[in-house]
Design an enzyme around this catalytic site. Structure first.
Site, mmCIF file in Angstrom:
data_model
loop_
_atom_site.group_PDB
_atom_site.id
_atom_site.type_symbol
_atom_site.label_atom_id
_atom_site.label_comp_id
_atom_site.label_asym_id
_atom_site.label_seq_id
_atom_site.Cartn_x
_atom_site.Cartn_y
_atom_site.Cartn_z
ATOM 1 C CD GLU A 1 0.094 -4.944 -3.054
ATOM 2 O OE1 GLU A 1 0.583 -4.421 -1.386
ATOM 3 O OE2 GLU A 1 0.748 -5.678 -3.224
ATOM 4 C CG HIS B 1 7.512 -8.772 -2.541
ATOM 5 N ND1 HIS B 1 7.825 -8.150 -1.381
ATOM 6 C CD2 HIS B 1 8.404 -7.225 -3.354
ATOM 7 C CE1 HIS B 1 8.318 -6.547 -1.753
ATOM 8 N NE2 HIS B 1 8.224 -6.572 -2.724
ATOM 9 N NE ARG C 1 5.306 -3.448 -6.412
ATOM 10 C CZ ARG C 1 6.573 -3.077 -5.801
ATOM 11 N NH1 ARG C 1 7.736 -1.888 -5.383
ATOM 12 N NH2 ARG C 1 7.111 -4.095 -4.669
ATOM 13 C CB SER D 1 17.593 -4.908 0.382
ATOM 14 O OG SER D 1 17.938 -3.858 -0.524
ATOM 15 N N GLY E 1 -3.734 2.277 5.242
ATOM 16 C CA GLY E 1 -1.562 2.462 4.857
ATOM 17 C C GLY E 1 -1.062 3.488 4.203
ATOM 18 N NE ARG F 1 12.099 -6.176 -7.401
ATOM 19 C CZ ARG F 1 11.480 -5.688 -6.250
ATOM 20 N NH1 ARG F 1 10.161 -6.010 -6.652
ATOM 21 N NH2 ARG F 1 11.963 -4.640 -5.319
ATOM 22 N N GLY G 1 -8.941 0.935 4.861
ATOM 23 C CA GLY G 1 -7.643 1.156 5.338
ATOM 24 C C GLY G 1 -7.293 1.933 5.143
ATOM 25 N N GLY H 1 -4.015 5.038 2.230
ATOM 26 C CA GLY H 1 -5.784 5.387 2.565
ATOM 27 C C GLY H 1 -5.591 6.316 3.965
HETATM 28 C C1 LIG Z 1 8.808 -6.663 2.674
HETATM 29 C C2 LIG Z 1 7.955 -5.242 1.793
HETATM 30 C C3 LIG Z 1 8.813 -4.817 1.464
HETATM 31 C C4 LIG Z 1 8.578 -3.742 0.307
HETATM 32 N N1 LIG Z 1 9.300 -2.708 0.099
HETATM 33 C C5 LIG Z 1 9.459 -2.164 -0.929
HETATM 34 C C6 LIG Z 1 9.991 -1.017 -1.697
HETATM 35 O O1 LIG Z 1 11.389 -0.688 -1.454
HETATM 36 N N2 LIG Z 1 9.551 0.371 -2.107
HETATM 37 C C7 LIG Z 1 7.882 0.071 -2.677
HETATM 38 O O2 LIG Z 1 8.107 0.955 -3.271
HETATM 39 N N3 LIG Z 1 7.410 -0.446 -2.374
HETATM 40 C C8 LIG Z 1 7.939 -2.139 -1.406
HETATM 41 N N4 LIG Z 1 6.823 -2.760 -0.994
HETATM 42 C C9 LIG Z 1 4.940 -2.731 -1.720
HETATM 43 C C10 LIG Z 1 4.496 -1.405 -0.929
HETATM 44 O O3 LIG Z 1 5.039 -2.095 0.459
HETATM 45 C C11 LIG Z 1 2.877 -2.252 -0.770
HETATM 46 O O4 LIG Z 1 3.045 -2.191 -1.949
HETATM 47 C C12 LIG Z 1 2.204 -0.673 -0.039
HETATM 48 O O5 LIG Z 1 3.040 -0.278 1.103
HETATM 49 C C13 LIG Z 1 0.801 -1.050 -0.191
HETATM 50 O O6 LIG Z 1 0.682 0.297 0.254
HETATM 51 P P1 LIG Z 1 -1.547 0.475 0.593
HETATM 52 O O7 LIG Z 1 -1.439 1.314 1.543
HETATM 53 O O8 LIG Z 1 -1.815 -0.169 -0.381
HETATM 54 O O9 LIG Z 1 -0.866 -1.425 1.967
HETATM 55 P P2 LIG Z 1 -1.527 -1.703 2.743
HETATM 56 O O10 LIG Z 1 -0.376 -1.029 3.579
HETATM 57 O O11 LIG Z 1 -1.692 -2.974 3.159
HETATM 58 O O12 LIG Z 1 -2.711 -1.130 3.718
HETATM 59 C C14 LIG Z 1 -4.016 -1.996 3.731
HETATM 60 C C15 LIG Z 1 -4.488 -1.440 4.813
HETATM 61 O O13 LIG Z 1 -6.523 -2.226 4.306
HETATM 62 C C16 LIG Z 1 -6.459 -2.516 6.137
HETATM 63 N N5 LIG Z 1 -7.439 -3.217 5.413
HETATM 64 C C17 LIG Z 1 -7.312 -4.773 4.620
HETATM 65 N N6 LIG Z 1 -8.148 -5.549 4.971
HETATM 66 C C18 LIG Z 1 -8.991 -4.974 5.940
HETATM 67 C C19 LIG Z 1 -10.659 -5.048 5.538
HETATM 68 N N7 LIG Z 1 -11.118 -6.233 5.362
HETATM 69 N N8 LIG Z 1 -11.622 -4.448 6.910
HETATM 70 C C20 LIG Z 1 -10.332 -3.587 7.233
HETATM 71 N N9 LIG Z 1 -9.397 -2.688 6.872
HETATM 72 C C21 LIG Z 1 -8.816 -3.744 6.550
HETATM 73 C C22 LIG Z 1 -5.407 -2.663 7.291
HETATM 74 O O14 LIG Z 1 -4.855 -2.598 8.287
HETATM 75 C C23 LIG Z 1 -5.082 -2.141 6.079
HETATM 76 O O15 LIG Z 1 -4.159 -0.322 7.176
HETATM 77 C C24 LIG Z 1 7.507 -3.776 -0.491
HETATM 78 C C25 LIG Z 1 6.077 -4.660 0.598
HETATM 79 C C26 LIG Z 1 6.467 -5.672 1.584
HETATM 80 C C27 LIG Z 1 5.671 -6.836 1.332
#
Ligand SMILES: Cc1cc2nc3c(=O)[nH]c(=O)nc-3n(C[C@H](O)[C@H](O)[C@H](O)COP(=O)(O)OP(=O)(O)OC[C@H]3O[C@@H](n4cnc5c(N)ncnc54)[C@H](O)[C@@H]3O)c2cc1C
Ligand code: FES
Lengths: 659, 253
Positions: A447, A423, A457, A306, A64, A352, A62, A67
């Site tokens: 997440e 969400h 959350r 939003s 994101g 929410r 990951g 990661g």
């Molecule tokens: C529309 C929307 C708006 C939001 N707004 C807000 C906000 O304003 N403020 C806030 O705090 N939070 C907000 N959130 C929540 C927040 O964006 C997410 O919880 C957070 O960004 C998740 O980050 P992450 O790094 O955990 O996962 P992600 O960013 O989802 O990254 C996951 C990573 O894992 C990789 N991956 C997944 N499965 C595999 C696999 N099997 N093999 C290899 N790679 C894999 C993907 O390629 C990616 O790189 C929002 C969420 C959404 C959907």
């Protein structure tokens, strides 16, 4: 920690409620006053000698916010990092879609914010189902995150004097949210991505885009590697390392329709769960009230707007059931502004979960509007009269444009229609204070872990948590593990890798050979309907039991009747989806089981049997002040429940009220 | 409504591709363009054929994964709209639509409508960052940034890296993409220490990847779903000139 592997006989209640001789989990929270715990712990952890760091390989799944920030930070420290993502570039992880902002206890506004207040708000907002020590650490670190991101060149909004701007978000009483227009997630992710690309350029991180993790390799009880599939060539490959980190995001797509990106999945977490990592609080899901409603069966995803829209928009439905008049034909006296009516002090600004549940109630009552009666009005008519169209445009112009682009309707003239959508998922793999799962050497961040948000959350805290984990927590705690163990001798030549590879290949072969009558998407949609109807905004005993009967049937049908064209040795998007849906079909069952066993209401989990006389969520602290962490025992065998008791030493247990 | 589609099908990078005709029936005007392709794909799968491969993820116009040439226009006819946000109500019953992948030497086709855009990542690797390791950052408000600079930096930083600029440009130039990152960081005080080194290194990789030059046509900016302005190209060229002059002076010492 001892894990009970005994499986109870499959009596009906035993199978359903799965309350066995569970063990108590030790979260390894350091002792002492809460303000000192992280500092003390950092001092007590072992360090890896700088010259030795390059002898360790860390596998990061990951890229994101969690990661990407972790991979870059670990590489800067000198470790060898292998980083994987399923998109074509790490810049596209779903963190990119976050709009609103990121919290930090900087108290730049002098309005009474503090680390303690952010901690307090987060524990309370999580409806007392999170671990105090983690949340306190998160609040402490929040301030460093902003410093780091600004130094990377993240263009946060500024005031005229050049200082950082803040806004109040999600009902907080202080202004502690930092933002970059409506694209905060994008800008934070690009900051982490750029730091990551710098390390890739330096050769300290090897990046594997378009590569999906399909299984975890555990050797002598420790996580030692993963098996992946190259999504372009189909090649299945093993990667060995000293530790594995999952930063693979949330599992909201189990509902098929959600605000998540289409590729978001549970596969990495689920495969780790099947190999022994406990899955915590799977039923805690967050439903966002202001999304654009479904327009038909073709709908492939939902778009969030939003929640700031609720500051000026008024939510209503017709008083009369089945009223099909257009909104401008419905006189004031025949409109029900139900949130204002039921919650006079918070009105349209209730949290929410409350806003979402009430929208569902009026739609269930036959008073919903738009296609299928699944929508409520969010009306700016009064705001436009009061403030003028220009002010409204200045505040919400981009959101109005987005709404019009998707629906073809002009919200300056016709009220918007909104409906709640899945969400965020608060549940995830269980981790201790060090972010280590129940498999030594397997860490889970962002997440994907069950983490710091309890049962609900707060807005702008997921970005904070992902970056706290990645920049400032994991780089320390993983060092302690590595220093204690020394470099591993395990390579991909170990027989465990060959075994897991064979299992992965066999599963692919199976999926391709069924050649049935239904597409993967049709199964996914059906699962989504079951989850939404029975494990969505409101849950009850009968519904959950029905879901628990239907999901295994659907799963059985999937393995007999799915059609996946093409072969494994090429880019095959149907095959990718099939693997993910197969895992969702197992996860969905666990979510329902978790929801069934938790007979209280808390945060995003509303059990209809547990409400106050006024119809509000009613917690049962006496029986449920714990994290439910489930152990996999095999398909069609009941999982074992383990508990982590939650103690509230600092924030006192109170019932939320928004009347 | 009913439409006639001509979709580019190509098994892999080594095989030659061709247009294949499909009938899209009962398409709802409320569908997005990608949902219309989903419908076609469901039918193809049930007929035992391979679905059309296309890239997408967020489906809300921010991840930059999607990208199709629709009747010769990158991301289709709507201004400031990605393919995933384009809705079928902008087409008419009976329309014929040609759907192709991005075409550029630096973006080889992987399969059908999917291309390899990793060259963009390599441009960023060359210098599209501020070298600040985790932990070394000063207090965020220690360095004020004028609001105008922050806003202009944000305008450039809004780039989603989709590649429409390259696909739209007759020279397949990546200057809008590269310039956007250089202008984003160059407008901020944090980006100053590496400013000139950054532009030299990024432009060098950009050229090496096989992107063409800029002849001021402006197709890039009009195709850009985030409406990034051509100003960023001017900014980049100015910085590049200053950097080369400075280097020349150093060399002659
Ligand atoms: C529309 C929307 C708006 C939001 N707004 C807000 C906000 O304003 N403020 C806030 O705090 N939070 C907000 N959130 C929540 C927040 O964006 C997410 O919880 C957070 O960004 C998740 O980050 P992450 O790094 O955990 O996962 P992600 O960013 O989802 O990254 C996951 C990573 O894992 C990789 N991956 C997944 N499965 C595999 C696999 N099997 N093999 C290899 N790679 C894999 C993907 O390629 C990616 O790189 C929002 C969420 C959404 C959907
Ligand atoms: S799919 Fe993300 S921008 Fe279109």
């Amino acid at each position: 920690m001892a894990i009970d592997t005994s499986v109870r006989p499959q009596t009906d209640t035993g199978r359903r409620t799965a309350d066995f001789q569970s063990t108590t989990l030790d979260a390894k929270v350091p002792a002492g006053p809460i303000e000192d715990r992280w500092d003390t712990h950092r001092f007590n952890m072992k360090l890896v000698n700088p010259a030795n760091k390059r002898k360790y390989t860390i596998i990061m799944v990951g890229s994101g916010l969690a990661g990407g920030s972790a991979a870059a930070s670990l590489a800067e420290l000198g470790y060898n990092v292998k980083c994987f993502c399923y998109q074509d570039s790490p810049r596209r992880a779903h963190s990119i879609a976050a709009q609103g902002g990121i919290n930090a206890a900087k108290n730049y506004r002098n309005d009474g914010d503090s680390i303690y207040r952010l901690f307090y708000d987060t524990v309370k907002g999580g409806d007392f189902r999170s671990r105090e020590a983690n949340v306190y650490r998160l609040s402490q670190i929040s301030v460093n995150i902003i410093d780091q991101c600004v130094a990377q060149g993240v263009p946060f909004a500024r005031e005229y004097g050049g200082m950082l701007d803040n806004r109040s978000f999600g009902g907080a009483q202080v202004s502690r949210t930092f933002y970059a227009r409506g694209q905060t997630g994008q800008q934070l992710l690009l900051g982490a991505y750029q730091a990551l690309e710098r390390q890739i350029g330096l050769g300290t991180v090897k990046m594997y885009p378009r590569t999906e993790m399909l299984d975890l390799v555990v050797v002598d009880g420790k996580a030692q590697g993963i098996v992946t599939r190259d999504m372009v060539t189909g090649k299945v490959e093993s990667h060995a390392g000293d530790a594995v980190v999952l930063a693979t995001g949330g599992y909201g797509n189990v509902f098929y329709l959600s605000t998540n990106a289409k590729g978001c999945n549970v596969t990495a977490s689920w495969r780790a769960h099947r190999r022994g990592a406990l899955f915590a609080n799977p039923c805690y899901t967050q439903i966002h009230p202001t999304c654009i409603p479904v327009s038909g069966e073709h709908q492939s995803k939902l778009t969030l707007m939003s929640e700031s829209l609720r500051n000026d928009g008024r939510i209503w439905v017709p008083v009369r059931k089945g009223d099909t008049r257009s909104p401008d034909q419905i006189p004031e006296g025949e409109r029900d502004y139900y949130l204002e009516r039921k919650y006079p002090s918070f009105g349209n600004l209730v949290p929410r979960d409350v806003a979402s549940r009430n929208a569902k109630d009026v739609c269930d009552d036959g008073r919903g509007v738009g296609p299928g009666g699944l929508g409520v009005y969010l009306d700016f008519g009064d705001a436009i009269k009061r403030l003028g169209a220009k002010v409204v445009r200045d505040r919400y112009g981009n959101l109005f444009d987005m709404y019009e682009r998707i629906t073809g309707e002009n919200p300056y003239e016709v009220p918007m229609r909104i409906y709640p959508a899945i969400h965020y998922t608060m549940g995830g793999l269980w981790v201790d204070y060090n972010l280590q799962s129940t498999i030594p050497g397997l860490y889970v961040i962002g997440e994907a872990n069950f983490s710091d948000h309890g049962a609900n959350r707060l807005g702008a805290s997921a970005l904070m948590q992902g970056l706290a984990d990645g920049y400032f927590v994991l780089p320390y705690t993983i060092g302690d593990y590595l220093a204690t163990l020394g470099p591993t001798k395990v390579t991909t030549a170990h027989s465990a890798f060959a075994e897991v590879e064979a299992a992965v290949n066999e599963r692919t072969r199976q999926l391709l050979s069924i050649n049935g009558q239904r597409t993967v998407d049709s199964f996914h949609r059906e699962l989504g309907h079951i989850m939404w109807d029975y494990c969505g905004m409101a849950r009850n005993d009968a519904g959950l039991k029905q879901a628990l009967n239907r999901i295994p049937e659907l799963r059985a049908e999937f393995w007999e009747n799915v059609k996946v064209p093409g072969d494994g040795a090429e880019l095959n998007q149907s095959l990718e989806k099939a693997g993910r849906v197969a895992d969702f079909l197992e996860l969905g069952e666990l979510m329902c089981l978790d929801a069934l066993h938790r007979t209280e209401s808390c945060g995003g989990h509303f059990r209809e049997e547990s409400q106050t006389p006024e119809g509000e969520a009613l917690r049962d602290d006496e029986h449920f002040a714990y994290v439910a962490a489930w152990q996999w025992n095999g398909v069609d065998r009941p999982p074992t429940l383990h508990r982590e008791p939650l103690n509230f030493e600092y924030v006192h247990l109170t019932q939320r009220s928004y009347k | 409504m009913n439409l006639t589609l001509h979709v580019w099908r190509q098994k892999n990078a080594a095989t030659k591709g061709a247009f294949v005709k499909y009938d899209a029936r009962d398409i709802s005007p409320d569908m997005s363009f990608l949902e219309m392709l989903d419908v076609i794909n469901e039918e193809l799968i049930l007929q035992g054929q391979q679905p059309v491969a296309f890239d997408h993820d967020c489906r809300e116009g921010i991840c930059g994964t999607c990208g199709l040439m629709i009747n010769g226009i990158a991301h289709g006819p709507e201004r400031a709209t990605t393919t995933c946000q384009l809705h079928m109500r902008h087409f008419k019953d009976g329309d014929t639509i040609y759907i192709e992948p991005w075409r550029a030497q630096a973006f080889p086709v992987i399969k059908d409508l999917v291309v390899d855009r990793s060259a963009f990542d390599r441009i960023i690797q060359a210098g599209g960052f501020v070298s600040v390791s985790t932990g070394s950052a000063p207090e965020a408000n220690a360095m004020p940034v004028p609001k105008v600079s922050a806003d202009q930096a944000m305008d450039a930083a809004a780039c989603i890296g989709c590649g429409a600029c390259v696909a739209a440009c007759p020279n397949a130039s990546a200057m809008l993409f590269t310039g956007a990152k250089i202008a984003h960081l160059g407008r901020l005080p944090q980006g100053q220490p590496e400013r000139y080194e950054r532009v030299v290194n990024m432009v060098e990789v950009m050229d090496k990847e096989g992107f063409g030059g800029c002849t001021n046509i402006g197709e890039c900016s009009s195709a850009c779903p985030k409406e990034i302005s051509m100003d960023v190209i001017a900014w980049m060229n100015r910085d590049l000139l200053r950097a080369t002059v400075a280097k020349g002076k150093q060399g002659s010492k």
